[in-house]
Design an enzyme around this catalytic site. Structure first.
Site, PDB file in Angstrom:
ATOM      1  N   GLU A 120      10.687  16.116  14.775  1.00  0.00           N
ATOM      2  CA  GLU A 120      10.911  16.008  13.331  1.00  0.00           C
ATOM      3  C   GLU A 120       9.951  16.983  12.634  1.00  0.00           C
ATOM      4  O   GLU A 120       8.735  16.825  12.698  1.00  0.00           O
ATOM      5  CB  GLU A 120      10.625  14.563  12.885  1.00  0.00           C
TER       6      GLU A 120
ATOM      7  N   LYS B  58       0.853  -1.188   0.000  1.00  0.00           N
ATOM      8  CA  LYS B  58       0.000   0.000   0.000  1.00  0.00           C
ATOM      9  C   LYS B  58       0.888   1.237   0.000  1.00  0.00           C
ATOM     10  O   LYS B  58       1.556   1.538   0.983  1.00  0.00           O
ATOM     11  CB  LYS B  58      -0.880   0.041   1.249  1.00  0.00           C
TER      12      LYS B  58
ATOM     13  N   GLU C 135      -1.522   7.211   0.106  1.00  0.00           N
ATOM     14  CA  GLU C 135      -2.679   7.636  -0.698  1.00  0.00           C
ATOM     15  C   GLU C 135      -2.391   8.949  -1.428  1.00  0.00           C
ATOM     16  O   GLU C 135      -3.108   9.312  -2.350  1.00  0.00           O
ATOM     17  CB  GLU C 135      -3.924   7.761   0.188  1.00  0.00           C
TER      18      GLU C 135
ATOM     19  N   CYS D  64      13.605  11.099   5.909  1.00  0.00           N
ATOM     20  CA  CYS D  64      13.806  10.639   7.278  1.00  0.00           C
ATOM     21  C   CYS D  64      15.248  10.823   7.710  1.00  0.00           C
ATOM     22  O   CYS D  64      15.538  11.033   8.870  1.00  0.00           O
ATOM     23  CB  CYS D  64      13.411   9.178   7.369  1.00  0.00           C
TER      24      CYS D  64
ATOM     25  N   GLU E 213      10.774   1.354   9.633  1.00  0.00           N
ATOM     26  CA  GLU E 213      11.674   2.438   9.226  1.00  0.00           C
ATOM     27  C   GLU E 213      10.939   3.725   9.532  1.00  0.00           C
ATOM     28  O   GLU E 213      10.011   4.104   8.809  1.00  0.00           O
ATOM     29  CB  GLU E 213      11.978   2.349   7.725  1.00  0.00           C
TER      30      GLU E 213
HETATM   31  P1  NAD Z   1       2.580   8.063   7.912  1.00  0.00           P
HETATM   32  O1  NAD Z   1       3.040   7.234   9.053  1.00  0.00           O
HETATM   33  O2  NAD Z   1       1.476   9.007   8.142  1.00  0.00           O
HETATM   34  O3  NAD Z   1       2.099   7.130   6.708  1.00  0.00           O
HETATM   35  C1  NAD Z   1       2.916   6.130   6.159  1.00  0.00           C
HETATM   36  C2  NAD Z   1       2.041   5.078   5.524  1.00  0.00           C
HETATM   37  O4  NAD Z   1       1.269   4.426   6.552  1.00  0.00           O
HETATM   38  C3  NAD Z   1       1.033   5.630   4.522  1.00  0.00           C
HETATM   39  O5  NAD Z   1       0.885   4.731   3.469  1.00  0.00           O
HETATM   40  C4  NAD Z   1      -0.240   5.697   5.355  1.00  0.00           C
HETATM   41  O6  NAD Z   1      -1.418   5.649   4.599  1.00  0.00           O
HETATM   42  C5  NAD Z   1      -0.102   4.449   6.215  1.00  0.00           C
HETATM   43  N1  NAD Z   1      -0.865   4.474   7.462  1.00  0.00           N
HETATM   44  C6  NAD Z   1      -1.328   5.541   8.153  1.00  0.00           C
HETATM   45  N2  NAD Z   1      -1.997   5.142   9.247  1.00  0.00           N
HETATM   46  C7  NAD Z   1      -1.962   3.779   9.259  1.00  0.00           C
HETATM   47  C8  NAD Z   1      -2.468   2.779  10.153  1.00  0.00           C
HETATM   48  N3  NAD Z   1      -3.144   3.095  11.253  1.00  0.00           N
HETATM   49  N4  NAD Z   1      -2.222   1.483   9.866  1.00  0.00           N
HETATM   50  C9  NAD Z   1      -1.522   1.131   8.768  1.00  0.00           C
HETATM   51  N5  NAD Z   1      -1.032   2.038   7.877  1.00  0.00           N
HETATM   52  C10 NAD Z   1      -1.236   3.344   8.127  1.00  0.00           C
HETATM   53  O7  NAD Z   1       3.881   8.771   7.366  1.00  0.00           O
HETATM   54  P2  NAD Z   1       3.976   9.840   6.195  1.00  0.00           P
HETATM   55  O8  NAD Z   1       3.461  11.127   6.713  1.00  0.00           O
HETATM   56  O9  NAD Z   1       3.404   9.281   4.943  1.00  0.00           O
HETATM   57  O10 NAD Z   1       5.570   9.904   5.993  1.00  0.00           O
HETATM   58  C11 NAD Z   1       6.397  10.678   6.777  1.00  0.00           C
HETATM   59  C12 NAD Z   1       7.059   9.902   7.890  1.00  0.00           C
HETATM   60  O11 NAD Z   1       7.747   8.776   7.361  1.00  0.00           O
HETATM   61  C13 NAD Z   1       8.117  10.703   8.596  1.00  0.00           C
HETATM   62  O12 NAD Z   1       8.054  10.510   9.985  1.00  0.00           O
HETATM   63  C14 NAD Z   1       9.419  10.140   8.060  1.00  0.00           C
HETATM   64  O13 NAD Z   1      10.523  10.334   8.875  1.00  0.00           O
HETATM   65  C15 NAD Z   1       9.065   8.722   7.889  1.00  0.00           C
HETATM   66  N6  NAD Z   1       9.970   8.085   6.915  1.00  0.00           N
HETATM   67  C16 NAD Z   1      10.891   7.164   7.337  1.00  0.00           C
HETATM   68  C17 NAD Z   1      11.783   6.594   6.436  1.00  0.00           C
HETATM   69  C18 NAD Z   1      12.806   5.582   6.859  1.00  0.00           C
HETATM   70  O14 NAD Z   1      13.291   4.846   6.010  1.00  0.00           O
HETATM   71  N7  NAD Z   1      13.196   5.496   8.111  1.00  0.00           N
HETATM   72  C19 NAD Z   1      11.729   6.962   5.107  1.00  0.00           C
HETATM   73  C20 NAD Z   1      10.795   7.906   4.717  1.00  0.00           C
HETATM   74  C21 NAD Z   1       9.911   8.453   5.630  1.00  0.00           C
END
Ligand code: NAD
Length: 483
Positions: A387, A183, A186, A292, A258
């Site tokens: 962050e 997934k 979105e 990240c 991650e």
């Molecule tokens: P997010 O956690 O809001 O969403 C990530 C994914 O999880 C999306 O596909 C979202 O739809 C899904 N999601 C949201 N709620 C969920 C739930 N309850 N159950 C299952 N899936 C769910 O993160 P974001 O805003 O899309 O991305 C930014 C974050 O990602 C930042 O904190 C960033 O640091 C982190 N990030 C980490 C890495 C890494 O490799 N460590 C890389 C990129 C981004």
């Protein structure tokens, strides 16, 4: 995402799931509407999936599972290399999709697509690695180990490097013999769907890669809860990582998490200050700071603090919103990044550069922020601990090597540590003591598909990339035969 999910707007392109080797409309028929962050205008209708769609995708993956596992290494490798080639052959189109979804400058989008191709190439070339050992336990026993796939792997990814992060998990999962239900965010779904379509085109059997679109709560959570999903690889925020972790704990399935970062970039007085200043600015402005691994806490030895921050100011002046700096992804994130301007003021930080919204000619509705640096920051301030996920760096003075290590480790996160010094002994000493999954010395963030990647503390656990990742997508079976 726009504030309201629109069900009926038909003038925008619609994007549907990819399940069992075909485009599939959502069971509920609903769509979400995305916004182009460069213009603020409606952009795309994205299928808003449900648990029913997830169940369909998992069933397709289950059907494909044994067949994929029985493929021999050469066949799997050829398909993986074929997909790498197809991604490269379509890179301009994929980069345009990524750019339209996320607003990132074309150069960044192209680099991301190339990186995605490299994952399939790298893991495709590892299919011939031996997967087990023979153990000399006793003369009358033949004992060997073999690595086995988990089965169906759930992959949930964020919006900042969409195809790259999907490929980073999907490629090692496949090469280890698993099948995948993924997934994407979105907000940025286009390239992941296109990658799955290309995989089909180059000959991947149907059901090996399935993509379900929609929100985290409707689709993401349904993936984690689905009883046939045997492992989940999640990239995203700490909060969602925790929520997924609770479900995984109930189900007793392994996770790779991650998560976020607030990485320290340490500048010692004997460093090449010009190079370090240029790289430090890149460290929090790349992808508009929406990475990240961003080096957002710049720790500068007090003896060179003024000189170094002036050099940073000069480097920041070279970063132009709308040219080499893209927008913030959504209106909500745009507001969130701006909210830190007030936090910084209340904390008493000094604005060295930026600290404002940027207006880009011709893209007045875009979500642009000026590259921003705060000086005179101490590590207890919220801008040093949280962050921000925007092009914002904070410059924190320190006195001794010991201080630098203490401040660097005084964080809930532990993803990257960078340090700049001409004293190699010091560099190795400090590298040894920074709590982070990867350390860079006199260079910033030059990662490769070969280098294992992951965090300490709230930055997560498990490792992606490198040969290491294959171990996270397979488990060991020991076979003992009496002879
Ligand atoms: P997010 O956690 O809001 O969403 C990530 C994914 O999880 C999306 O596909 C979202 O739809 C899904 N999601 C949201 N709620 C969920 C739930 N309850 N159950 C299952 N899936 C769910 O993160 P974001 O805003 O899309 O991305 C930014 C974050 O990602 C930042 O904190 C960033 O640091 C982190 N990030 C980490 C890495 C890494 O490799 N460590 C890389 C990129 C981004």
């Amino acid at each position: 995402m726009s504030d309201q999910a629109t069900l009926n707007r038909t003038d925008l392109k619609a994007l549907d799931h990819w399940i069992d080797g075909a485009t599939v409309a959502s069971a509920g028929g609903a769509y979400l509407e995305t916004v182009n962050p460069m213009t603020g205008q409606p952009h795309l209708r994205v299928a808003s999936g449900t648990a029913e769609d997830v169940a369909k995708a998992v069933a397709a993956a289950e059907r494909a599972r044994d067949g994929w596992r029985r493929f021999n290494a050469a066949e799997r490798g050829r398909l993986m290399l074929g997909l790498a080639h197809a991604i490269r052959a379509n890179r301009d189109r994929l980069a345009e999709m990524e750019r339209a979804d996320s607003g990132k400058p074309l150069a960044g989008a192209l680099a991301e697509i190339e990186g995605s191709a490299q994952y399939f190439e790298f893991y495709g070339s590892l299919v011939y690695l031996p997967t087990g050992d023979v153990l000399d336990v006793a003369p009358d026993q033949h004992v060997f180990t073999k690595r086995e796939p988990y089965g169906v792997i759930g992959v949930i990814t964020p919006w900042n490097l969409p195809l790259n992060q999907a490929a980073r998990a999907i490629a090692p999962a496949l090469v280890a013999g698993n099948v995948v239900v993924a997934k994407p965010s979105e907000i940025t779904s286009q390239t992941t769907i296109e990658m799955a379509r290309l995989a089909s085109e180059v000959g991947f059997p149907k059901g090996v890669i399935n993509i379900v679109l929609g929100t985290g709560l409707d689709v993401g959570e349904a993936i984690v809860r689905n009883e046939s999903v045997r492992k989940v690889a999640f990239t995203g925020s700490v909060g969602v990582g925790r929520a997924i972790g609770r479900i995984a704990a109930e189900r007793i399935i392994p996770l790779t998490l991650e998560l976020g970062g607030k990485s320290a970039n340490i500048i010692f007085e004997d460093a090449d200050l010009d190079l370090a200043a240029a790289e430090a600015v890149k460290g929090f402005t790349l992808n508009a700071g929406q990475v990240c691994s961003a080096g957002t806490r710049i720790l500068v030895q007090r003896s060179v603090y003024e000189a170094f921050t002036e050099k940073m100011r000069a480097e920041v002046a070279k970063i132009k919103p709308g040219e080499n700096l893209g927008p913030i992804i959504t209106p909500a994130q745009f507001q969130r990044v701006q909210s830190y301007f007030k936090v910084a003021e209340e904390d008493g930080a000094r604005v060295l550069a930026g600290g404002k919204v940027a207006t880009v000619s011709g893209q007045e509705g875009g979500f642009y922020i000026e590259p921003t640096v705060y000086a005179d920051v101490n590590n207890a301030m919220r801008i040093a601990q949280e962050e921000i996920f925007g092009p914002v760096g904070v410059a924190i003075p320190f006195d001794t090597e010991e201080d630098a290590i203490r401040i660097a480790n005084d964080s809930d996160y532990g993803l990257i540590g960078t340090l700049w010094s001409r004293d190699i002994s010091r560099a190795l000493r400090v590298a040894d003591r920074i709590e982070a999954g990867q350390i860079f010395v006199n260079v910033w963030n030059t990662m490769s598909v070969q280098t294992p990647f992951g965090g300490h503390k709230n930055s997560g656990y498990g490792r992606e990339k490198g040969i290491e990742a294959i171990h996270h997508y397979s488990h060991v079976k020991t076979v003992t035969v009496k002879i």
